[in-house]
Enzyme design. Structure first.
Site, short mmCIF file in Angstrom:
data_model
loop_
_atom_site.label_atom_id
_atom_site.label_comp_id
_atom_site.label_asym_id
_atom_site.label_seq_id
_atom_site.Cartn_x
_atom_site.Cartn_y
_atom_site.Cartn_z
N SER A 46 5.18 3.86 -5.00
CA SER A 46 4.10 3.30 -5.83
C SER A 46 4.68 2.55 -7.02
O SER A 46 5.72 2.90 -7.57
CB SER A 46 3.14 4.39 -6.33
OG SER A 46 2.45 3.92 -7.47
N TYR A 62 0.65 11.08 -12.58
CA TYR A 62 0.97 10.50 -11.26
C TYR A 62 2.28 9.71 -11.32
O TYR A 62 3.15 9.87 -10.47
CB TYR A 62 -0.19 9.59 -10.82
CG TYR A 62 0.00 8.94 -9.46
CD1 TYR A 62 0.15 9.72 -8.32
CD2 TYR A 62 0.03 7.56 -9.32
CE1 TYR A 62 0.32 9.13 -7.08
CE2 TYR A 62 0.19 6.96 -8.09
CZ TYR A 62 0.34 7.74 -6.96
OH TYR A 62 0.51 7.16 -5.74
#
Ligand SMILES: [Zn+2]
Length: 684
Positions: free
Chosen positions: A569, A582
């Site tokens: 990501s 995250y």
């Protein structure tokens, strides 16, 4: 063996066929062909064939006599009318006047006489069917019959077993020569029920589908009775030795049964495994191992699936895996040398015209554990294993009533290197990941699902791992090949290890892992609850570590490199506000990927990452897209395309990036961005 003919079923197929314009004879031909095909004691995987002599109209509307013959390689159990192409019968019968004909020329004549020019090739046994003067002809490789005819005194045993109801045809390679010999013997002997093709199989015939079929069942029953009457009982003395589990043994065998690609450094030609255990296999390995080790097929067409003999390995005793690994590599080396020598010797006889097939085994025997079928796909491995199981049963029964004897090595070579099989080699183009096994975590999600599909299309065998087994099973149905769905919670080390054991036991090992499972947590980092941060680390960092560790263990046992791919990501390099819970474990994951690339490069194991952004998925639902677009005063389309290229990025784009990294054999420690362009998230 009992007849499975049920008059009501036959009538139903006839009635059903009539609606589709299928004649009664053809419908019954399909029915009894399926009955024969459904019993592995009669035929296996494309073996055996049946025919019908009938009348049909050619394309000009003229009524002519045709032979409906099973197509080469068609599966009898599931055959439809298209699997029995129609060939003009008269020209085939005329060929009897010819002394000999090359297989390629014979096929050209058959194809020129097909009623439908696009129909598949007729079976190699077509001429035998054409010459026999019966409306229905059935041919199988029935196991009980093979046990009686794969003997030095097979002809005498046949006379005892069948009492002259079948004429005995000595062994000849399947094809025109065998058909000519068989019809000569048939005319001389005038047998009532059919023919024995020595060391190959049995033929029965009749004026109706039922008559030919029930003669087959009656003859096979006689063979079964003969074996039961004449079997010598054997007393086995067993010494219990605890074996290592299949999941530990299989990767060692798979790694040894591999070939380095001569042309591309770092590439391997790999095989997939299919395991069979059970009491029948185990007792055969114990009582008949010496005979099985000598090899020799029970019927000629098995050579293209199992080669001329198995790889025989030692016991895989618990706690002694290193010794087993050494012995396995040595045994495979010896097998390959022997195979190359066999090829060289017989290719000389063929004036050097043959193209050598890979020398790797297709069947491996491990006493005390079971057998492995090997193949370029899971399906091929399972076919080899099915054939090996039946081979062991036939050899065992043959040894119980006498002495097993196969066809000669030269005859096996002629079948394995049959010109029409060789011709297929050039035409076959394998997909880029053929023979490779990939595991995808989070496979029920959007990116995981698209990735599993992309790897299956590229020819890999795919294991779909997800915490939600039902969803993984659903996803597996949407991809091709023979996928395996497994429940796996990457936050539980035991669950991850069990999943990878299951992959190794099912496919034989693993080559590529797409570590994709993840979930997003939010919170302002100075105020966020530590529990949330820990939860996110457990899934978004440790989850990947557990998966990579389990995979590394198998890859190192195989010793043929591997590839770890992580879904990182863009958060790892370009954090979003309040996305610390995250992004921070994802930043650690980026470091993890680099550490794997560093620590395992020398083992040929590569590690790469994909940094994707803004993909429609469980992490970015339609609802979230709508609210974020609204908050920014954008349309949903403009929000999703908010990047340098102005294009929405999809799960399929991410899947293609993983696939690219899997194929790039000289690339490790790489990060590929799939975000439509985001300068703040650019790596360099
Ligand atoms: Zn046959």
């Amino acid at each position: 063996m009992k007849s499975r003919w049920v008059e009501a079923e036959a009538a139903e197929i006839v009635a059903h066929g009539a609606e589709a314009g299928i004649t009664r004879d053809l419908a019954l031909r399909l029915y009894s062909t399926r009955l024969l095909g459904a019993d592995p004691k009669l035929v296996l995987h494309g073996g055996g064939n049946t025919s019908l002599k009938t009348r049909a109209r050619d394309l000009l509307g003229n009524e002519i006599e045709v032979l409906r013959i099973k197509a080469s390689g068609a599966n009898m159990a599931t055959i439809e009318a298209e699997g029995l192409p129609a060939v003009r019968l008269a020209p085939l019968r005329d060929l009897r006047a010819i002394e000999a004909i090359a297989d390629e020329k014979l096929l050209a004549i058959e194809r020129a006489n097909l009623i439908d020019s696009a129909a598949p090739n007729p079976s190699v046994e077509v001429m035998l069917h054409a010459f026999l003067p019966y409306k229905f002809v059935d041919h199988t490789h029935a196991s009980a019959v093979l046990s009686i005819i794969d003997q030095p005194d097979g002809e005498k045993k046949c006379a005892d077993a069948f009492g002259g109801r079948l004429a005995f045809v000595p062994y000849l390679m399947p094809g025109f020569g065998l058909a000519k010999k068989a019809i000569e013997i048939f005319e001389r002997a005038q047998p009532s029920d059919g023919l024995i093709l020595s060391k190959h199989g049995i033929v029965t015939f009749g004026e109706s589908a039922r008559e030919a079929y029930e003669r087959m069942i009656a003859m096979v029953s006689l063979a079964e009775d003969f074996i039961a009457r004449n079997s010598e009982p054997r007393i086995l003395v067993t010494e219990w030795r605890e074996p290592e589990p299949i999941a530990s043994v299989a990767p060692i065998i798979r790694g040894a049964c591999c070939q380095k690609d001569e042309k591309i450094e770092g590439a391997w030609r790999r095989l997939v495994l299919d395991f069979r255990g059970g009491p029948t296999v185990l007792s055969a390995l114990q009582s008949d191992l010496a005979c099985l080790a000598e090899g020799g097929v029970v019927t000629p067409d098995h050579t293209i699936r199992t080669k001329n003999g198995p790889l025989v390995l030692p016991h895989a005793d618990a706690g002694k895996l290193d010794g087993f690994a050494d012995a396995t590599r040595e045994a495979v080396g010896a097998f390959v040398d022997r195979y190359r020598d066999y090829f060289a010797r017989h290719n000389k006889r063929a004036a050097g015209a043959k193209q050598e097939l890979d020398p790797l085994p297709r069947v491996a025997l491990v006493p005390g554990l079971g057998l492995f079928g090997l193949g370029r796909t899971k399906r091929d491995a399972a076919i080899a294993a099915d054939i090996a199981e039946e081979w062991m049963a036939v050899v065992g029964d043959a040894e119980r009533i006498g002495r097993f004897e196969s066809i000669s090595e030269a005859d096996m070579f002629d079948c394995e290197y049959w010109p029409l099989e060789q011709a297929k080699l050039g035409a076959r183009k394998e997909p880029p990941l053929a023979g490779q096994i990939v595991a995808v975590t989070g496979a029920a999600g959007a990116i995981g699902g698209a990735t599993a599909k992309a790897f299956a299309i590229a020819g890999a065998e795919v294991a779909l791992l997800d915490v939600n087994l039902a969803a993984a099973l659903e996803q597996a149905k949407t991809i091709g090949g023979s996928p395996l769905a497994i429940a796996c919670d990457v936050t539980d080390g035991g669950s991850v290890r069990a999943a990878f054991d299951q992959i190794a036991a099912h496919f034989g090992g693993v080559d590529i892992v797409v570590s994709n499972a993840g979930a997003a947590w939010q919170g302002r980092i100075g105020e966020v609850d530590e529990d949330i941060l820990r939860k996110s680390f457990d899934l978004n960092f440790y989850g990947h570590q557990r998966v990579a560790q389990a995979a590394i263990k198998i890859m190192r046992a195989q010793g043929t490199g591997g590839c770890l791919l992580f879904n990182v990501s863009k958060q790892a390099v370009n954090p979003g506000p309040n996305f610390g819970p995250y992004g921070i474990p994802k930043a650690a994951l980026l470091a993890l990927m680099r550490q794997y690339a560093l620590d395992y490069g020398a083992d040929g194991i590569r590690a790469n990452a994909v940094n994707a952004d803004r993909i429609r998925s469980g992490l970015l639902t339609g609802e979230m897209i709508a609210s974020r677009a609204k908050a920014r005063g954008l349309s949903e389309k403009d929000y999703m395309g908010g990047n340098l290229l102005g294009r929405e990025v999809t799960a399929e784009d991410v899947a293609q990036a993983f696939l690219h990294q899997a194929l790039a054999l000289k690339t490790t420690a790489d990060v590929t961005t799939v975000d439509g362009g985001n300068i703040a998230a650019a790596m360099r």
